[in-house]
Design a protein around this motif. Sequence first.
Motif, mmCIF file in Angstrom:
data_model
loop_
_atom_site.group_PDB
_atom_site.id
_atom_site.type_symbol
_atom_site.label_atom_id
_atom_site.label_comp_id
_atom_site.label_asym_id
_atom_site.label_seq_id
_atom_site.Cartn_x
_atom_site.Cartn_y
_atom_site.Cartn_z
ATOM 1 N N ARG A 92 99.981 34.122 22.250
ATOM 2 C CA ARG A 92 98.831 34.814 22.928
ATOM 3 C C ARG A 92 99.809 36.211 23.531
ATOM 4 N N TYR A 93 98.750 37.040 23.749
ATOM 5 C CA TYR A 93 99.723 38.264 24.149
ATOM 6 C C TYR A 93 99.095 38.925 25.377
ATOM 7 N N MET A 94 100.273 39.378 26.351
ATOM 8 C CA MET A 94 99.725 39.959 27.356
ATOM 9 C C MET A 94 100.799 40.780 27.994
ATOM 10 N N ASN A 95 100.551 41.774 28.935
ATOM 11 C CA ASN A 95 101.808 42.484 29.453
ATOM 12 C C ASN A 95 102.529 41.676 30.371
ATOM 13 N N PRO A 96 103.854 42.233 30.675
ATOM 14 C CA PRO A 96 104.869 41.586 31.392
ATOM 15 C C PRO A 96 104.304 41.128 32.946
ATOM 16 N N GLU A 97 103.622 42.176 33.510
ATOM 17 C CA GLU A 97 103.182 42.135 34.765
ATOM 18 C C GLU A 97 102.075 41.019 34.987
ATOM 19 N N ALA A 98 101.244 41.096 34.010
ATOM 20 C CA ALA A 98 100.050 39.956 34.145
ATOM 21 C C ALA A 98 100.862 38.496 33.847
ATOM 22 N N HIS A 99 101.656 38.324 32.687
ATOM 23 C CA HIS A 99 102.304 37.322 32.552
ATOM 24 C C HIS A 99 102.895 36.818 33.886
ATOM 25 N N ASP A 100 103.808 37.575 34.679
ATOM 26 C CA ASP A 100 104.560 37.280 35.768
ATOM 27 C C ASP A 100 103.689 36.771 36.734
ATOM 28 N N LYS A 101 102.498 37.375 36.881
ATOM 29 C CA LYS A 101 101.704 36.776 37.994
ATOM 30 C C LYS A 101 100.975 35.438 37.660
ATOM 31 N N HIS A 102 100.466 35.488 36.429
ATOM 32 C CA HIS A 102 99.864 34.189 36.047
ATOM 33 C C HIS A 102 100.687 33.096 36.170
ATOM 34 N N ILE A 103 101.998 33.158 35.571
ATOM 35 C CA ILE A 103 103.079 32.120 35.491
ATOM 36 C C ILE A 103 103.283 31.424 36.804
#
Length: 283
Positions: A167-178
């Motif tokens: 799955r692909y996403m930008n680093p900022e979105a990753h850190d928020k969701h995780i």
Amino acid sequence: MKNIYMIGVGLIGGSLAIDIKKKYPEVVIHGISRKETTLDEALTLKLIDKKATLDDVVHADLVIISIPVDATVKLLPIVLDKISDNGLVVDAGSTKADICKVVENHPKRRNFLAMHPIAGTEHSGPSAAIPDLFVGKTNIICEVEKTTFKLQEKALELFKSIGMRMRYMNPEAHDKHIAYVSHLSHISAFMLGKTVIDKEKNERDIFDMAGSGFASTVRLAKSSPEMWTPIFKQNKQNVIETLEEYITNLTHFKDLMKEDDFDAIFKEMKETNYIKDILKGIN
């Protein structure tokens, strides 16, 4: 890929080594660690074929960094300095923004692929490595467009072959969701464990009453503080935001209890039961 170098051969690195070796027995797995005893254990467990040093990564087709995220931020630029033009470096860190930022202007940024395999257990070290850890698990890939296509293609095919879906996403979105689905869970487990341990000082029988529900809820409190403290530090703002929302919900639940509004409590729990449909199929 013939030569893969594992920087960190604990749960994630070791489990990757097991599955890669099972799928591609001809691959030579080289282990790198700051602790000689870790490499000795990894050799004994047959997680790696050979010991190596950082200078050896010039010979690597692929370098997988799976160490605490604060150490990754420091080490990643050094590894990229040493990698050949045909080699690729990936990391398996639970945060992505700081890791991507530290190499954004590196001359070999195209030789790096940021990823986060969403898999693990509460255990750590080489002995925690297990086969098939990544089967059916999601592997988050960040900034894939910044990695040379022919290198990313080989790596993504490798990770797909051991059972991961991308799955692909930008680093900022990753850190928020995780922060919501992983980091908050670990904080909750640690603080639940602390609450019970503090109470146990005065009530020695409390753990005799602990059943499987408590054990499963507090399981993550057995995770490594050496790994998780840097994660919380790097993702501080997102973690604080999730904690504020969580505390609001806990306070609301406590207020309903004080008001004897058990109809509202039932309604909230019933609505939250929907999560079993969302998580259906997740191990």
